[in-house]
Design a protein around this motif. Structure first.
Motif, PDB file in Angstrom:
ATOM      1  N   ALA A 134       0.832  -1.204   0.000  1.00  0.00           N
ATOM      2  CA  ALA A 134       0.000   0.000   0.000  1.00  0.00           C
ATOM      3  C   ALA A 134       0.863   1.248   0.000  1.00  0.00           C
TER       4      ALA A 134
ATOM      5  N   PHE B  52      -1.660   4.201   5.995  1.00  0.00           N
ATOM      6  CA  PHE B  52      -2.006   2.777   6.035  1.00  0.00           C
ATOM      7  C   PHE B  52      -2.573   2.345   7.375  1.00  0.00           C
TER       8      PHE B  52
ATOM      9  N   ASN C  90       3.746  -1.070   5.529  1.00  0.00           N
ATOM     10  CA  ASN C  90       2.546  -0.804   4.712  1.00  0.00           C
ATOM     11  C   ASN C  90       2.170  -2.005   3.849  1.00  0.00           C
TER      12      ASN C  90
END
Length: 126
Positions: free
Chosen positions: A24, A29, A77
Motif C-alpha cells: 500500500a 495505512f 505498509n
C-alpha cells in the motif's frame, strides 16, 4: 497517488498453499482496515477477510475459516494473506482493498471500500 498492489497469485495444486501480499502507498495505512475480496469466474465478488487497523481483530467468511490467515505489517505498509489447503473452489482473482473499518452486514463483508487493488489470479486446477 493511492496504490494497492497485490502479488503472489499463482497456479497451485489442490491442497497446496500460497501467500498473497499487498503493498500500500499514498494513504495513511495504519488508519485503515485492510480487506481481501475475491471474484471467481462467472460469480459475484465475495468479501473473504478483513483485519482492523491495529490488527486486534479479524474477520473471515465461513468458507475460508481455518484455512486462510490475514496479517499486516504497519511498519512496511503491507498486508498478507496466507492460504492453505487450497481447492479448485478457491480459484479466483484476489483483490486487496482498504476501508476505515471492517464492516460486516447481514453476515457478509461490506464492499464499500475506499481503495482497491487490481487483483492477482489464483488458480487451483480441478
Amino acid at each position: 497517488e493511492v496504490q494497492l498492489v497485490e502479488s503472489g497469485g499463482d497456479l497451485v495444486q489442490t491442497g497446496g498453499s500460497l501467500r498473497l501480499s499487498c503493498a500500500a502507498s499514498g494513504f495513511t495505512f495504519d488508519d485503515y482496515a485492510m480487506n481481501w475480496f475475491r471474484q471467481a469466474p462467472g460469480k459475484e465478488r465475495e468479501g473473504i477477510s478483513c483485519i482492523s487497523p491495529n490488527a486486534y481483530s479479524t474477520y473471515y467468511t465461513d468458507s475460508v475459516k481455518g484455512r486462510f490467515t490475514i496479517s499486516r505489517d504497519n511498519a512496511k505498509n503491507m498486508v498478507f494473506f496466507q492460504m492453505n489447503n487450497l481447492s479448485p473452489e478457491d480459484t479466483a482473482v484476489y483483490y486487496c482493498a482498504a476501508a476505515l473499518s471492517c464492516v460486516v452486514v447481514s453476515g457478509a463483508l461490506w464492499d464499500g471500500m475506499d481503495y482497491w487493488g487490481k487483483g492477482t489470479l489464483v488458480t487451483i486446477p480441478s
